[in-house]
Design a protein around this motif. Structure first.
Motif, mmCIF file in Angstrom:
data_model
loop_
_atom_site.group_PDB
_atom_site.id
_atom_site.type_symbol
_atom_site.label_atom_id
_atom_site.label_comp_id
_atom_site.label_asym_id
_atom_site.label_seq_id
_atom_site.Cartn_x
_atom_site.Cartn_y
_atom_site.Cartn_z
ATOM 1 N N TYR A 206 1.087 -1.339 0.361
ATOM 2 C CA TYR A 206 -0.296 -0.262 0.289
ATOM 3 C C TYR A 206 0.887 0.823 -0.109
ATOM 4 C CZ TYR A 206 0.418 0.494 5.466
ATOM 5 O OH TYR A 206 1.257 1.306 6.082
ATOM 6 N N ARG A 207 1.919 1.100 -0.045
ATOM 7 C CA ARG A 207 2.845 2.424 0.032
ATOM 8 C C ARG A 207 4.174 2.204 -1.019
ATOM 9 N NH1 ARG A 207 4.785 4.592 5.448
ATOM 10 N NH2 ARG A 207 6.356 3.729 4.920
ATOM 11 N N ASN A 208 3.517 1.356 -2.028
ATOM 12 C CA ASN A 208 4.281 1.347 -3.621
ATOM 13 C C ASN A 208 3.540 1.540 -4.747
ATOM 14 O OD1 ASN A 208 3.693 -1.359 -4.849
ATOM 15 N ND2 ASN A 208 4.878 -1.979 -3.202
ATOM 16 N N ARG A 209 4.124 1.745 -5.962
ATOM 17 C CA ARG A 209 2.926 1.296 -7.008
ATOM 18 C C ARG A 209 3.338 0.097 -8.236
ATOM 19 N NH1 ARG A 209 7.618 5.001 -6.891
ATOM 20 N NH2 ARG A 209 9.362 4.450 -9.332
ATOM 21 N N THR A 210 3.563 -0.814 -7.720
ATOM 22 C CA THR A 210 3.507 -1.540 -8.812
ATOM 23 C C THR A 210 1.690 -2.372 -7.993
ATOM 24 O OG1 THR A 210 3.867 -3.045 -6.714
ATOM 25 C CG2 THR A 210 6.191 -2.290 -7.748
ATOM 26 N N THR B 245 -15.069 -12.247 1.183
ATOM 27 C CA THR B 245 -16.157 -12.800 -0.242
ATOM 28 C C THR B 245 -16.365 -11.590 -1.464
ATOM 29 O OG1 THR B 245 -18.005 -10.949 0.402
ATOM 30 C CG2 THR B 245 -18.281 -13.004 1.871
ATOM 31 N N VAL B 246 -14.895 -10.777 -1.068
ATOM 32 C CA VAL B 246 -14.507 -10.100 -2.114
ATOM 33 C C VAL B 246 -12.923 -10.199 -2.449
ATOM 34 C CG1 VAL B 246 -14.533 -7.789 -3.715
ATOM 35 C CG2 VAL B 246 -16.924 -8.853 -2.224
ATOM 36 N N LEU B 247 -12.396 -10.462 -3.304
ATOM 37 C CA LEU B 247 -10.972 -9.849 -3.733
ATOM 38 C C LEU B 247 -10.648 -8.426 -4.188
ATOM 39 C CD1 LEU B 247 -11.419 -13.000 -3.638
ATOM 40 C CD2 LEU B 247 -9.299 -12.797 -4.352
ATOM 41 N N HIS B 248 -9.859 -8.161 -3.823
ATOM 42 C CA HIS B 248 -9.672 -6.524 -4.643
ATOM 43 C C HIS B 248 -8.358 -6.794 -5.117
ATOM 44 C CE1 HIS B 248 -8.445 -6.382 -0.183
ATOM 45 N NE2 HIS B 248 -7.347 -4.741 -0.868
ATOM 46 N N ALA B 249 -7.807 -5.829 -6.178
ATOM 47 C CA ALA B 249 -6.327 -6.079 -7.529
ATOM 48 C C ALA B 249 -6.872 -4.436 -8.163
ATOM 49 C CB ALA B 249 -6.816 -6.805 -8.068
ATOM 50 N N ARG B 250 -4.893 -3.985 -7.687
ATOM 51 C CA ARG B 250 -5.207 -2.546 -8.411
ATOM 52 C C ARG B 250 -3.846 -2.920 -9.656
ATOM 53 N NH1 ARG B 250 -1.449 0.260 -4.371
ATOM 54 N NH2 ARG B 250 0.346 -0.797 -6.261
ATOM 55 N N THR B 251 -3.656 -1.911 -10.449
ATOM 56 C CA THR B 251 -2.755 -2.164 -11.254
ATOM 57 C C THR B 251 -1.601 -1.053 -11.155
ATOM 58 O OG1 THR B 251 -3.614 -0.514 -13.065
ATOM 59 C CG2 THR B 251 -4.103 -2.846 -13.349
ATOM 60 N N ALA B 252 -0.665 -1.130 -11.577
ATOM 61 C CA ALA B 252 0.276 -0.587 -11.465
ATOM 62 C C ALA B 252 0.226 1.034 -11.597
ATOM 63 C CB ALA B 252 1.575 -1.020 -12.278
ATOM 64 N N PHE B 253 0.457 2.194 -11.442
ATOM 65 C CA PHE B 253 -0.020 3.828 -11.592
ATOM 66 C C PHE B 253 1.489 4.278 -11.576
ATOM 67 C CE2 PHE B 253 0.090 3.098 -6.924
ATOM 68 C CZ PHE B 253 1.106 4.492 -6.531
ATOM 69 N N THR B 254 1.573 5.295 -12.179
ATOM 70 C CA THR B 254 2.558 6.556 -12.026
ATOM 71 C C THR B 254 2.115 8.141 -11.245
ATOM 72 O OG1 THR B 254 1.575 7.247 -13.783
ATOM 73 C CG2 THR B 254 3.607 5.692 -14.310
ATOM 74 N N ASN B 255 2.998 8.405 -10.303
ATOM 75 C CA ASN B 255 2.225 9.295 -10.075
ATOM 76 C C ASN B 255 2.240 10.952 -10.976
ATOM 77 O OD1 ASN B 255 1.992 9.161 -7.785
ATOM 78 N ND2 ASN B 255 3.414 8.477 -7.455
ATOM 79 N N HIS B 256 1.419 11.624 -10.902
ATOM 80 C CA HIS B 256 1.266 13.669 -11.627
ATOM 81 C C HIS B 256 2.970 13.591 -10.646
ATOM 82 C CE1 HIS B 256 -2.378 13.194 -13.128
ATOM 83 N NE2 HIS B 256 -2.536 13.337 -12.237
ATOM 84 N N PRO B 257 3.811 14.750 -11.777
ATOM 85 C CA PRO B 257 4.801 15.265 -11.316
ATOM 86 C C PRO B 257 4.558 16.418 -10.284
ATOM 87 C CG PRO B 257 4.495 15.557 -13.956
ATOM 88 C CD PRO B 257 2.690 14.859 -13.689
ATOM 89 N N GLU B 258 3.274 17.149 -10.132
ATOM 90 C CA GLU B 258 2.842 17.848 -9.059
ATOM 91 C C GLU B 258 2.989 17.453 -7.707
ATOM 92 O OE1 GLU B 258 -0.938 18.040 -10.969
ATOM 93 O OE2 GLU B 258 1.480 17.274 -12.168
ATOM 94 N N ARG B 259 1.707 16.546 -8.423
ATOM 95 C CA ARG B 259 0.882 15.550 -6.805
ATOM 96 C C ARG B 259 1.310 14.013 -6.185
ATOM 97 N NH1 ARG B 259 -3.875 17.424 -4.083
ATOM 98 N NH2 ARG B 259 -4.022 15.469 -2.536
ATOM 99 N N LYS B 260 1.377 12.903 -6.024
ATOM 100 C CA LYS B 260 1.277 12.071 -5.530
ATOM 101 C C LYS B 260 -0.187 11.412 -5.824
ATOM 102 C CE LYS B 260 6.111 10.464 -3.151
ATOM 103 N NZ LYS B 260 6.355 9.877 -2.474
ATOM 104 N N ARG B 261 -0.352 9.903 -6.425
ATOM 105 C CA ARG B 261 -2.016 9.512 -6.112
ATOM 106 C C ARG B 261 -1.728 9.446 -4.309
ATOM 107 N NH1 ARG B 261 -3.481 3.952 -5.586
ATOM 108 N NH2 ARG B 261 -5.019 3.301 -6.190
#
Length: 355
Positions: free
Chosen positions: A138-142, A284-300
């Motif tokens: 939860y503290r990385n972008r992979t 009862t539910v699984l969750h996933a997330r694709t990798a992401f990139t941050n905006h230059p001016e502000r992080k996700r």
């Protein structure tokens, strides 16, 4: 152990992505006129000193929102297992004010538990790999593949989206079970027996890195099917401990589960927007997330809660990753002062062995 658990799967929880209108079928909109009491309380508390997590339901009354939050809670626990709650006033509240607002919603749904060795009950989901290359998921972008978290309910509130990526995938674990029962019933016994999990140094002091017990992917208690699955925890345990090495049959069972969980026809895909809160039942539910990139001016940036409910779901004790919950205590990760949710020591040790 039989191949099929003695359970009747609830119709509401057996959803398939292609049979829905996408995330809109899971969406509940906050009525702006009903949020005023909570919003004003959040603004008032934010102007004073004190930790957000010290605020109580008395401090953050839901009032007109109570009916909506009870509807959300019932849907998560007894319905589809997932709700997108839309309409958080992130555009007009400060970061501290929205944190109090979010915390107030959480108090109406359950009790927040610690999310890491840092002991934070209000989590800050943001990429920290610029200062800690081995920061926990939860503290990385992979990319994060389908998994569950160690609480009854998970909650992610989007404050600011990424520049690219960060696409969420949610899938019903009840539907996964039904599909495997029909197409590959021979692997159910292996999934029910479960696997040892690596705990990445976040276990309680004097407890081993790898769970002494097997954690079932599927289990049942009083007729309710529950799921626990974190692929990486299983694979690292197998890689590092001879007692946890996976057999050919176990690898095949995990591959079938993973492939089913990733099926495009089963999952609902969406990208959280500012002011949207996704909530899901971790059993009862699984969750996933694709990798992401941050905006230059502000992080996700997201805020996160892990919540337990009262009464909590009845599950077998082997479903828990940490001793405290296994022995009937609080869920979540035991705080350990001075530690951070980083796996640098494990990677450093492996690199030194490879040299």
């Amino acid at each position: 152990m039989s191949n099929n658990l003695d359970v009747v799967l609830p119709t509401e929880g057996l959803w398939r992505g292609t049979e829905t209108q996408g995330i809109e079928d899971f969406t509940i909109n906050l009525d702006p006129s009903a949020t005023s009491t909570l919003e004003q309380a959040a603004i008032h508390l934010a102007s004073k000193e004190g930790e957000v997590t010290d605020a109580t339901q008395h401090d953050l009354p839901l009032d007109e929102l109570e009916e909506t939050i009870e509807k959300v809670r019932n849907e998560i626990l007894n319905g589809t297992g997932m709700v997108l709650l839309r309409g958080f006033p992130v555009d007009r509240l400060s970061s501290r004010e929205i944190a109090f607002f979010f915390w107030g919603i959480g108090l109406g749904l359950g009790t927040a538990v610690s999310q890491s060795v840092m002991g934070e009950k209000l989590g800050h989901v943001i990429d920290t790999t610029d200062i800690d290359p081995h920061a926990r998921a939860y503290r990385n972008r992979t990319e994060l593949t389908p998994h569950t978290d160690p609480s009854d309910i998970l909650a992610f509130l989007c404050i600011y989206p990424g520049a690219t990526g960060g696409i969420s995938h949610f899938v019903s674990s009840l539907t996964i079970y039904e599909e495997i029962s029909k197409n590959n019933p021979e692997v159910l016994e292996i999934l029910q027996r479960g696997f040892h999990y690596h705990r990445f140094g976040e276990q309680e002091p004097d407890c081993p890195d790898i769970t002494p017990w097997r954690i079932p992917v599927f289990s049942v208690n009083q007729g309710k099917l529950s799921c626990r699955y974190v692929k990486e925890f299983i694979e690292i345990a197998a890689d590092e401990n001879p007692q946890a090495v996976l057999s050919t049959e176990e690898k095949e069972a995990l591959e079938i589960f993973e492939t089913t969980a990733q099926r495009e026809d089963l999952r609902v895909t969406f990208t959280l927007q500012p002011g949207e809160l996704i909530l899901a039942n971790n059993y009862t539910v699984l969750h996933a997330r694709t990798a992401f990139t941050n905006h230059p001016e502000r992080k996700r940036e997201l805020l996160r809660l892990w919540l337990t409910t009262k009464p909590t779901r009845l599950v077998v004790k082997e479903i828990f990753i940490y001793e405290r919950a296994y022995n009937g205590g609080e869920h979540g990760i035991v705080p350990q002062p001075g530690q951070k949710p980083s796996f640098a020591s494990r990677f450093d040790q492996r690199n030194s062995l490879d040299k």
